[in-house]
Write an enzyme that holds these catalytic residues in place. Structure first.
Site, PDB file in Angstrom:
ATOM      1  N   SER A   1      81.276 -42.359 -12.649  1.00  0.00           N
ATOM      2  CA  SER A   1      80.009 -41.636 -12.897  1.00  0.00           C
ATOM      3  C   SER A   1      79.871 -41.040 -14.080  1.00  0.00           C
ATOM      4  O   SER A   1      81.064 -40.249 -14.522  1.00  0.00           O
ATOM      5  CB  SER A   1      79.673 -40.777 -11.752  1.00  0.00           C
ATOM      6  OG  SER A   1      78.477 -39.975 -12.048  1.00  0.00           O
TER       7      SER A   1
ATOM      8  N   TYR B   1      80.999 -34.945  -4.770  1.00  0.00           N
ATOM      9  CA  TYR B   1      80.815 -36.463  -5.590  1.00  0.00           C
ATOM     10  C   TYR B   1      81.484 -36.484  -6.911  1.00  0.00           C
ATOM     11  O   TYR B   1      82.003 -37.627  -7.343  1.00  0.00           O
ATOM     12  CB  TYR B   1      79.290 -36.839  -5.469  1.00  0.00           C
ATOM     13  CG  TYR B   1      79.035 -37.799  -6.340  1.00  0.00           C
ATOM     14  CD1 TYR B   1      79.314 -39.150  -5.550  1.00  0.00           C
ATOM     15  CD2 TYR B   1      78.406 -38.140  -7.746  1.00  0.00           C
ATOM     16  CE1 TYR B   1      79.089 -40.341  -6.296  1.00  0.00           C
ATOM     17  CE2 TYR B   1      78.203 -39.059  -8.073  1.00  0.00           C
ATOM     18  CZ  TYR B   1      78.498 -40.564  -7.627  1.00  0.00           C
ATOM     19  OH  TYR B   1      78.199 -41.696  -8.452  1.00  0.00           O
TER      20      TYR B   1
END
Length: 284
Positions: A176, A189
């Site tokens: 990400s 996350y």
């Protein structure tokens, strides 16, 4: 230029959330005719039922691959992805269960190999996220769930796949933009995605002598079930408008990076990360 659809506030009390409930529906449709870039290949795609995983599954099918779609419990989304793969003239195998459990991850890969007879591509993509602005309120249960899904499953699926991957095979791990820039509201996350990035680079070095390429894709804001499943209505409304392009990406725009890395187009790439993120500047 892709138009930015209006994204109204919405929330699903479920992670992973359901794509079929999203408004507007994410756009997974490939834009170009297939030319056989993955002809006769077999891909194991985790989280292939929806979001980026669905877009990758459909694009790979269009390019000639057969796909094993591993997913947690989103049966309706998974059945739709299977239908879409078959509509492309290919074959899909659905495998349901928690890949964060090593025994299931091993059995899932073995089931795919038994069904298709081989394995050429592993896409570690399935993940979960929640908003966690205050670290002191992050429960052990939630943290372990994020790490099991986003880190441990990647290890377990790769361990299971390696005995079946031959020279020329490819592994792509989803990371990400948050692994590079951090995110003050997605602490667990972002940390897990940093782990998947380090895993990709380490495995690339580990497997280069065997002719197996390992790379990563680091999406920016993308309209997937992650968003209504983890964010309150007010954060979902207008999602992605703060990116340099002024919009969220669509899953089909991310899937092309996976195709590039898994086809002969990306034959000189290993240990690298592609950044489909709408113009965000991050360290590579």
């Amino acid at each position: 230029m892709t138009d930015a659809p209006d994204i109204p506030g919405q929330h699903q009390d479920k992670m992973p959330a359901d794509e079929y409930k999203m408004d507007p529906a994410p756009d997974y449709t490939p834009r170009h005719p297939g030319v056989g870039k993955l002809k006769d290949k077999v891909a194991f795609i985790t989280g292939g039922d929806s979001g980026i995983g669905r877009a990758v599954s459909v694009l790979f099918a269009r390019e000639g691959a057969k796909v094993a779609i591993a997913y947690l419990d989103e049966d309706k989304d998974a059945e739709e992805t299977k239908r879409l793969v078959e509509e492309e003239g290919s074959e899909a195998l659905l495998i349901r269960g928690d890949l964060g459990v090593k025994d299931h991850a091993t059995k899932a890969v073995e089931e795919a190999v038994a069904h298709f007879g081989k394995l050429d591509i592993l896409i570690n993509n399935a993940a979960q996220q929640w908003i966690d602005e205050d670290l002191t309120e992050l429960s052990e249960e939630r943290l372990r769930r994020v790490m099991d899904s986003n880190v441990m499953a990647y290890f377990f699926c790769t361990q299971a796949a390696l005995p079946h991957l031959k020279e020329g095979a490819s592994i792509v791990n989803t990371t990400s933009v948050n692994a590079f820039k951090g995110n003050d509201t997605l602490i667990s996350y972002s940390t897990s995605r940093g782990a998947s990035l380090a895993f990709s680079r380490s495995m690339a070095a580990n497997l280069v002598d065997k002719g197996i390429r390992v790379n990563a894709v680091a999406p920016g804001p993308v309209w997937t079930p992650f968003i209504p499943g983890s964010m309150p209505d007010e954060m979902v409304e207008g999602f992605g408008s703060g990116s340099p392009m002024g919009r969220a990406g669509q899953p089909w725009e991310i899937a092309t990076a996976y195709l590039f890395l898994c086809s002969s187009d990306g034959s000189f790439y290993t240990g690298q990360t592609l950044h489909p993120n709408g113009g965000m500047r991050v360290g590579a």
